[in-house]
Design a protein around this motif. Structure first.
Motif, PDB file in Angstrom:
ATOM      1  N   GLN A  22      31.539  53.716  64.033  1.00  0.00           N
ATOM      2  CA  GLN A  22      30.723  54.725  63.907  1.00  0.00           C
ATOM      3  C   GLN A  22      30.680  55.747  64.887  1.00  0.00           C
ATOM      4  OE1 GLN A  22      28.759  55.665  61.160  1.00  0.00           O
ATOM      5  NE2 GLN A  22      29.925  54.053  60.006  1.00  0.00           N
ATOM      6  N   ARG A  24      42.503  56.500  58.074  1.00  0.00           N
ATOM      7  CA  ARG A  24      41.608  56.068  57.125  1.00  0.00           C
ATOM      8  C   ARG A  24      40.138  55.752  57.463  1.00  0.00           C
ATOM      9  NH1 ARG A  24      40.350  51.211  56.134  1.00  0.00           N
ATOM     10  NH2 ARG A  24      41.735  50.410  57.608  1.00  0.00           N
ATOM     11  N   LYS A  25      40.111  55.009  58.603  1.00  0.00           N
ATOM     12  CA  LYS A  25      39.017  54.370  59.182  1.00  0.00           C
ATOM     13  C   LYS A  25      37.953  55.591  59.285  1.00  0.00           C
ATOM     14  CE  LYS A  25      40.735  50.427  61.509  1.00  0.00           C
ATOM     15  NZ  LYS A  25      41.001  49.934  62.786  1.00  0.00           N
ATOM     16  N   THR A  26      38.526  56.799  59.906  1.00  0.00           N
ATOM     17  CA  THR A  26      37.581  57.891  59.965  1.00  0.00           C
ATOM     18  C   THR A  26      37.087  58.258  58.552  1.00  0.00           C
ATOM     19  OG1 THR A  26      38.525  58.419  62.062  1.00  0.00           O
ATOM     20  CG2 THR A  26      37.414  60.218  60.950  1.00  0.00           C
ATOM     21  N   LEU A  27      38.100  58.573  57.931  1.00  0.00           N
ATOM     22  CA  LEU A  27      37.575  59.005  56.373  1.00  0.00           C
ATOM     23  C   LEU A  27      36.554  58.204  55.744  1.00  0.00           C
ATOM     24  CD1 LEU A  27      38.056  60.661  53.933  1.00  0.00           C
ATOM     25  CD2 LEU A  27      39.377  58.953  53.011  1.00  0.00           C
ATOM     26  N   GLU A  28      36.693  56.789  55.992  1.00  0.00           N
ATOM     27  CA  GLU A  28      35.623  55.805  55.348  1.00  0.00           C
ATOM     28  C   GLU A  28      34.500  55.872  55.963  1.00  0.00           C
ATOM     29  OE1 GLU A  28      38.164  52.182  54.756  1.00  0.00           O
ATOM     30  OE2 GLU A  28      39.006  52.844  53.117  1.00  0.00           O
ATOM     31  N   SER A  29      34.455  56.250  57.184  1.00  0.00           N
ATOM     32  CA  SER A  29      33.035  56.404  58.027  1.00  0.00           C
ATOM     33  C   SER A  29      32.287  57.715  57.567  1.00  0.00           C
ATOM     34  CB  SER A  29      33.382  56.446  59.562  1.00  0.00           C
ATOM     35  OG  SER A  29      33.926  57.793  60.048  1.00  0.00           O
ATOM     36  N   LYS A  73      32.213  58.297  52.191  1.00  0.00           N
ATOM     37  CA  LYS A  73      33.612  57.642  52.247  1.00  0.00           C
ATOM     38  C   LYS A  73      34.467  58.807  51.349  1.00  0.00           C
ATOM     39  CE  LYS A  73      32.622  52.846  52.711  1.00  0.00           C
ATOM     40  NZ  LYS A  73      32.873  51.476  52.398  1.00  0.00           N
ATOM     41  N   GLN A  74      33.994  60.108  51.375  1.00  0.00           N
ATOM     42  CA  GLN A  74      34.918  61.151  50.773  1.00  0.00           C
ATOM     43  C   GLN A  74      35.251  62.213  51.651  1.00  0.00           C
ATOM     44  OE1 GLN A  74      35.237  60.966  47.316  1.00  0.00           O
ATOM     45  NE2 GLN A  74      34.775  59.094  47.712  1.00  0.00           N
ATOM     46  N   VAL A  86      42.913  58.683  47.804  1.00  0.00           N
ATOM     47  CA  VAL A  86      41.538  59.158  47.788  1.00  0.00           C
ATOM     48  C   VAL A  86      41.637  60.657  47.078  1.00  0.00           C
ATOM     49  CG1 VAL A  86      39.946  60.124  49.165  1.00  0.00           C
ATOM     50  CG2 VAL A  86      40.911  58.092  49.831  1.00  0.00           C
TER      51      VAL A  86
END
Length: 168
Positions: free
Chosen positions: A18, A43-48, A52-53, A71
């Motif tokens: 975060q 990917r982790k940034t997108l999922e944060s 998660k979009q 995605v």
């Protein structure tokens, strides 16, 4: 290419997936700078991100090592070279790297402008951004007046590359 980041006094940028803090003016500036542009993230940034979009109103390019990762609404690339090939479709000044740590590290040599929200506080963090003040290839070219959000002080800084960058 540009990058955009919020960092504390130690150039820390996140903890446990975060952001360190949510500052409304930083969010507004991020939105203004990146809307209708291309954003590059891991990917982790997108999922944060919320839900998660992918972020609305932008071309979202996501770098993931997982060949099966998909995605809706995002361009998924599986290697640095694949991202660089995708970026050839867009003007360089319209592209913004938005994180996280490993994405910033990989793309920093290709960036010429850094938009930094510099927070005058030290957080507990597990992800860092390279200290541009100590990098001879970068120079701070602009800094806003000090802003406050409750008792938190921060400035908006612009850094420009003075050394050689790698062109895409």
């Amino acid at each position: 290419m540009n990058l955009i980041v919020a960092a504390d006094k130690n150039w820390s940028i996140g903890n446990h997936g975060q952001l360190l803090v949510s500052i409304p003016e930083d969010k507004r500036m991020f939105r203004e700078e990146t809307l209708l542009k291309v954003i590059i993230m891991g990917r982790k940034t997108l999922e944060s991100l919320p839900g998660k979009q992918p972020l609305y109103g932008r071309i979202n390019i996501v770098l993931s090592r997982n060949p099966d990762y998909k995605v809706k609404g995002a361009v998924i690339c599986h290697s640095m070279s694949e991202v660089m090939e995708e970026l050839k479709k867009y003007p360089e000044k319209e592209c913004f790297v938005i994180g996280g740590q490993s994405i910033y590290e990989q793309f920093l040599p290709y960036c010429n402008t850094a938009h930094v929200t510099f927070i005058d506080y030290t957080y507990s963090a597990d992800t860092q951004f390279p200290d541009l003040d100590k990098d001879p290839c970068w120079e701070m070219t602009a800094e806003s007046e000090e802003q406050t959000y409750f008792d938190l002080c921060y400035t908006f800084r612009m850094y420009k590359r003075t050394g050689q960058s790698i062109k895409k």
